[in-house]
Design a protein around this motif. Structure first.
Motif, PDB file in Angstrom:
ATOM      1  N   MET A   1     -12.359  -4.125 -19.445  1.00  0.00           N
ATOM      2  CA  MET A   1     -11.152  -3.369 -19.356  1.00  0.00           C
ATOM      3  C   MET A   1     -10.590  -3.455 -17.975  1.00  0.00           C
ATOM      4  SD  MET A   1     -11.305   0.271 -20.886  1.00  0.00           S
ATOM      5  CE  MET A   1     -10.433   0.714 -22.219  1.00  0.00           C
ATOM      6  N   TYR A   2     -11.265  -2.839 -17.110  1.00  0.00           N
ATOM      7  CA  TYR A   2     -10.806  -2.869 -15.742  1.00  0.00           C
ATOM      8  C   TYR A   2     -11.976  -2.789 -14.824  1.00  0.00           C
ATOM      9  CZ  TYR A   2     -11.199   1.501 -17.929  1.00  0.00           C
ATOM     10  OH  TYR A   2     -11.597   2.517 -18.745  1.00  0.00           O
ATOM     11  N   ILE A   3     -11.775  -2.967 -13.598  1.00  0.00           N
ATOM     12  CA  ILE A   3     -12.756  -2.679 -12.565  1.00  0.00           C
ATOM     13  C   ILE A   3     -12.006  -2.684 -11.275  1.00  0.00           C
ATOM     14  CG2 ILE A   3     -13.389  -5.078 -12.274  1.00  0.00           C
ATOM     15  CD1 ILE A   3     -15.513  -2.035 -11.647  1.00  0.00           C
ATOM     16  N   ALA A   4     -11.333  -3.796 -11.020  1.00  0.00           N
ATOM     17  CA  ALA A   4     -10.546  -3.873  -9.807  1.00  0.00           C
ATOM     18  C   ALA A   4      -9.140  -3.432 -10.140  1.00  0.00           C
ATOM     19  CB  ALA A   4     -10.535  -5.309  -9.292  1.00  0.00           C
ATOM     20  N   SER A   5      -8.829  -2.215  -9.839  1.00  0.00           N
ATOM     21  CA  SER A   5      -7.494  -1.709 -10.103  1.00  0.00           C
ATOM     22  C   SER A   5      -6.584  -2.182  -8.982  1.00  0.00           C
ATOM     23  CB  SER A   5      -7.514  -0.183 -10.134  1.00  0.00           C
ATOM     24  OG  SER A   5      -6.223   0.322 -10.253  1.00  0.00           O
ATOM     25  N   SER A   6      -5.647  -3.055  -9.315  1.00  0.00           N
ATOM     26  CA  SER A   6      -4.817  -3.667  -8.277  1.00  0.00           C
ATOM     27  C   SER A   6      -3.461  -3.014  -8.228  1.00  0.00           C
ATOM     28  CB  SER A   6      -4.659  -5.162  -8.562  1.00  0.00           C
ATOM     29  OG  SER A   6      -3.765  -5.747  -7.668  1.00  0.00           O
ATOM     30  N   ARG A   7      -3.015  -2.713  -7.025  1.00  0.00           N
ATOM     31  CA  ARG A   7      -1.689  -2.148  -6.842  1.00  0.00           C
ATOM     32  C   ARG A   7      -0.746  -3.168  -6.208  1.00  0.00           C
ATOM     33  NH1 ARG A   7      -2.232   3.433  -7.448  1.00  0.00           N
ATOM     34  NH2 ARG A   7      -4.345   4.159  -7.283  1.00  0.00           N
ATOM     35  N   SER A   8      -1.241  -4.396  -6.038  1.00  0.00           N
ATOM     36  CA  SER A   8      -0.406  -5.423  -5.436  1.00  0.00           C
ATOM     37  C   SER A   8       0.585  -5.964  -6.441  1.00  0.00           C
ATOM     38  CB  SER A   8      -1.278  -6.565  -4.924  1.00  0.00           C
ATOM     39  OG  SER A   8      -2.009  -7.131  -5.983  1.00  0.00           O
ATOM     40  N   THR A   9       1.604  -6.660  -5.938  1.00  0.00           N
ATOM     41  CA  THR A   9       2.635  -7.199  -6.811  1.00  0.00           C
ATOM     42  C   THR A   9       2.079  -8.367  -7.603  1.00  0.00           C
ATOM     43  OG1 THR A   9       4.252  -6.613  -5.167  1.00  0.00           O
ATOM     44  CG2 THR A   9       4.950  -8.163  -6.862  1.00  0.00           C
ATOM     45  N   PRO A  10       2.234  -8.380  -8.927  1.00  0.00           N
ATOM     46  CA  PRO A  10       1.695  -9.458  -9.743  1.00  0.00           C
ATOM     47  C   PRO A  10       2.392 -10.788  -9.451  1.00  0.00           C
ATOM     48  CG  PRO A  10       2.225  -7.545 -11.081  1.00  0.00           C
ATOM     49  CD  PRO A  10       2.798  -7.324  -9.720  1.00  0.00           C
ATOM     50  N   THR A  11       1.776 -11.844  -9.939  1.00  0.00           N
ATOM     51  CA  THR A  11       2.315 -13.163  -9.690  1.00  0.00           C
ATOM     52  C   THR A  11       3.037 -13.711 -10.895  1.00  0.00           C
ATOM     53  OG1 THR A  11       0.428 -14.284 -10.524  1.00  0.00           O
ATOM     54  CG2 THR A  11       0.360 -13.701  -8.227  1.00  0.00           C
ATOM     55  N   PRO A  12       4.017 -14.556 -10.653  1.00  0.00           N
ATOM     56  CA  PRO A  12       4.649 -15.232 -11.765  1.00  0.00           C
ATOM     57  C   PRO A  12       3.786 -16.394 -12.203  1.00  0.00           C
ATOM     58  CG  PRO A  12       5.632 -15.929  -9.740  1.00  0.00           C
ATOM     59  CD  PRO A  12       4.535 -14.998  -9.384  1.00  0.00           C
ATOM     60  N   GLY A  13       4.093 -17.029 -13.233  1.00  0.00           N
ATOM     61  CA  GLY A  13       3.320 -18.210 -13.605  1.00  0.00           C
ATOM     62  C   GLY A  13       2.181 -17.857 -14.506  1.00  0.00           C
ATOM     63  N   SER A  14       1.914 -18.687 -15.454  1.00  0.00           N
ATOM     64  CA  SER A  14       0.846 -18.428 -16.406  1.00  0.00           C
ATOM     65  C   SER A  14      -0.318 -19.336 -16.136  1.00  0.00           C
ATOM     66  CB  SER A  14       1.353 -18.667 -17.834  1.00  0.00           C
ATOM     67  OG  SER A  14       1.479 -20.027 -18.041  1.00  0.00           O
ATOM     68  N   THR A  15      -1.454 -18.928 -16.717  1.00  0.00           N
ATOM     69  CA  THR A  15      -2.668 -19.695 -16.540  1.00  0.00           C
ATOM     70  C   THR A  15      -2.538 -21.096 -17.082  1.00  0.00           C
ATOM     71  OG1 THR A  15      -3.324 -17.911 -17.964  1.00  0.00           O
ATOM     72  CG2 THR A  15      -4.904 -18.605 -16.363  1.00  0.00           C
ATOM     73  N   GLN A 310      -0.129  -1.463 -18.354  1.00  0.00           N
ATOM     74  CA  GLN A 310       0.450  -1.514 -17.011  1.00  0.00           C
ATOM     75  C   GLN A 310       0.016  -0.313 -16.185  1.00  0.00           C
ATOM     76  OE1 GLN A 310       4.517  -1.782 -18.426  1.00  0.00           O
ATOM     77  NE2 GLN A 310       4.646  -3.950 -17.895  1.00  0.00           N
ATOM     78  N   LEU A 311      -0.048   0.858 -16.826  1.00  0.00           N
ATOM     79  CA  LEU A 311      -0.504   2.065 -16.135  1.00  0.00           C
ATOM     80  C   LEU A 311      -1.948   1.907 -15.670  1.00  0.00           C
ATOM     81  CD1 LEU A 311       0.239   5.045 -15.404  1.00  0.00           C
ATOM     82  CD2 LEU A 311      -0.814   5.693 -17.585  1.00  0.00           C
ATOM     83  N   ALA A 312      -2.764   1.295 -16.518  1.00  0.00           N
ATOM     84  CA  ALA A 312      -4.169   1.071 -16.155  1.00  0.00           C
ATOM     85  C   ALA A 312      -4.286   0.126 -14.969  1.00  0.00           C
ATOM     86  CB  ALA A 312      -4.933   0.517 -17.358  1.00  0.00           C
ATOM     87  N   ASP A 313      -3.424  -0.903 -14.904  1.00  0.00           N
ATOM     88  CA  ASP A 313      -3.440  -1.822 -13.767  1.00  0.00           C
ATOM     89  C   ASP A 313      -3.110  -1.102 -12.462  1.00  0.00           C
ATOM     90  OD1 ASP A 313      -4.135  -4.096 -15.198  1.00  0.00           O
ATOM     91  OD2 ASP A 313      -2.056  -4.670 -15.598  1.00  0.00           O
ATOM     92  N   ARG A 314      -2.256  -0.083 -12.544  1.00  0.00           N
ATOM     93  CA  ARG A 314      -1.816   0.620 -11.335  1.00  0.00           C
ATOM     94  C   ARG A 314      -2.747   1.767 -10.955  1.00  0.00           C
ATOM     95  NH1 ARG A 314       3.221   0.391 -13.956  1.00  0.00           N
ATOM     96  NH2 ARG A 314       3.124   2.628 -14.359  1.00  0.00           N
ATOM     97  N   LEU A 315      -3.145   2.592 -11.931  1.00  0.00           N
ATOM     98  CA  LEU A 315      -3.872   3.822 -11.631  1.00  0.00           C
ATOM     99  C   LEU A 315      -5.388   3.676 -11.698  1.00  0.00           C
ATOM    100  CD1 LEU A 315      -1.708   6.509 -13.493  1.00  0.00           C
ATOM    101  CD2 LEU A 315      -1.523   5.696 -11.131  1.00  0.00           C
ATOM    102  N   GLY A 316      -5.846   2.650 -12.375  1.00  0.00           N
ATOM    103  CA  GLY A 316      -7.290   2.503 -12.566  1.00  0.00           C
ATOM    104  C   GLY A 316      -7.609   2.473 -14.045  1.00  0.00           C
ATOM    105  N   ARG A 317      -8.239   1.406 -14.495  1.00  0.00           N
ATOM    106  CA  ARG A 317      -8.455   1.232 -15.926  1.00  0.00           C
ATOM    107  C   ARG A 317      -9.489   2.195 -16.485  1.00  0.00           C
ATOM    108  NH1 ARG A 317      -8.480  -4.838 -13.944  1.00  0.00           N
ATOM    109  NH2 ARG A 317      -6.233  -5.139 -13.811  1.00  0.00           N
TER     110      ARG A 317
END
Length: 438
Positions: A1-15, A310-317
């Motif tokens: 689910m989560y572990i590293a909750s990142s508050r940085s700006t995501p990147t464009p581009g897909s895997t 998206q909330l989990a990415d910002r606040l912590g999963r």
């Protein structure tokens, strides 16, 4: 689910932009999902592989939820099973996947063929829809078919979630799983409607539901074969994905704590079928409308899966995950309380959908970064296995309590158990470590 909750700006581009011609990646074994570095100020695109897997899940869930919507009604009102018998059958629906999940995750990592293993699981589940038709009113045969269907689900879930994780950037894991679960839930929303329409046109003809479900599931297998790309990673050693290496993942402190916390919470969460049966009993809902009850849950989940990811990415999963069980507690309190009518129905189903939006994809997004890439499917299968065992126990215990002591007492016990589990999970889950990485 989560572990590293990142508050940085995501990147464009897909895997997929980093894929080689044969669908493999030149990534180093043991690394987490890697992508093109973030471009400030822009939103990361979701990988095409995630969208393809979401489309397969959408179609598959139409098929699966057609069965799920009518199965409680079929076995209780048509076959005449008791709540205890249904609890055992429903528990099998979850518990039979225990060893299969581990085998599927291990095979996918060992052979680096996640798409092949996932596709085999989808194909087996599709065939089982015809098995339901052939089972007729035989409870033993019905149980065997359900076991085979859950075997297919057990095979596909870990490799599929590993593909999603490996196709996403660390910053957008929650969003990627949220989008996948939103597409998945669109199918879950449509499935009961299709089943309801078929039964409305052909009253008591469950065979029409089973055959239509097979045709839809078979189409999903074709879509997976044509659109999903595998994600392969070179191994450090020829035996880098051994069963022993997979089990050693439990030695990772944070991953082990999440496994324990998730299993504990799963033990005290009622299955969807029991929630809908509780509503049917409380509100005396007509049998023909029973397949429509899941729509409230799935509609809420569909609308909120991406925002909660998206909330989990910002606040912590992990925080969002535990919050989902607090919401579920609210739904149980409503079912236990004196209120009735349309208000009880609507609010309970909304809370039930909120619970899924906050927990389902969020859990896989949380554990993904904790696991080395070459063991991603195995690690996810481990935690899903723990949840399957927990759901088996929950279903059997609640069915037994309902049969022995009545609905009200059984629900009261479920409430006490859920409160206790939430408090214990707050202590077990690595919430502080997650906060320090935000």
């Amino acid at each position: 689910m989560y572990i590293a909750s990142s508050r940085s700006t995501p990147t464009p581009g897909s895997t997929d932009s980093t894929d080689s011609a044969d669908g493999t990646e030149p990534a180093v074994a043991g690394e987490t999902a890697t992508e093109t570095p973030a471009t400030p100020g822009k939103r990361a695109a979701v990988a095409p592989n995630v969208l393809a897997l979401g489309s397969v899940s959408l179609i598959t869930d139409i098929s699966s939820e057609m069965i799920t919507a009518v199965l409680p009604m079929y076995v209780i009102f048509t076959l005449g099973l008791s709540p205890l018998q249904f609890g055992a059958l429903n528990g099998m629906y979850f518990g039979v996947t225990v060893l299969v999940r581990l085998a599927g995750g291990h095979a996918a990592d060992r052979w680096q063929r996640r798409k092949l293993v996932a596709g085999s699981g989808y194909a087996l589940s599709a065939l089982c829809k015809l098995g339901l038709f052939a089972a007729g009113s035989s409870v033993p045969v019905l149980g065997a078919v359900i076991a085979a269907d859950r075997t297919g689900k057990g095979l596909r879930t870990g490799p599929r979630d590993a593909l999603i994780s490996l196709s996403s950037t660390p910053e957008t894991l929650g969003r990627s799983f949220g989008i996948h679960r939103a597409l998945d839930t669109t199918g879950a929303f449509l499935g009961p409607l299709v089943a309801f329409g078929l039964l409305l046109a052909n009253p008591d003809r469950y065979d029409t539901v089973f055959v239509a479900s097979f045709c839809i599931a078979a189409f999903a297998v074709v879509i997976l074969a044509l659109t999903v790309r595998d994600r392969r990673r070179p191994m450090d050693t020829p035996h880098g994905a051994s069963a022993r290496a997979a089990l050693r993942l439990l030695l990772l402190p944070r991953f082990r704590r999440v496994c324990i916390g998730a299993a504990l919470l799963g033990t005290v969460a009622l299955s969807d079928s029991f929630v809908y049966l509780l509503l049917q009993q409380r509100l005396d809902i007509s049998v023909e409308y029973f397949p429509l009850l899941p729509l409230g849950t799935t509609a809420t989940y569909l609308l909120l899966a991406v925002p909660f990811g998206q909330l989990a990415d910002r606040l912590g999963r992990l925080r969002v995950f535990i919050g989902g069980y607090v919401v579920l507690l609210g739904a149980y309190l409503l079912l236990f309380g004196p209120f009735g009518g349309a208000g009880l129905l609507v609010v309970t189903l909304i809370l039930h959908g909120l619970f899924y939006a906050a927990t389902d994809g969020v859990l896989m997004a949380a554990v993904g970064p904790m696991l080395p890439a070459q063991l991603r499917a195995s690690g996810m299968a481990l935690i899903q296995t723990g949840q399957s065992v927990a759901m088996l126990g929950s279903s059997v215990l609640f069915g037994a309590a309902w049969t022995l002591w009545g609905l009200h007492t059984a629900l009261a016990l479920a409430l006490v158990a859920l409160v206790t589990a939430i408090l214990a999970a707050l202590w077990i889950l690595p919430l502080r470590e997650e906060s320090s990485e935000a």
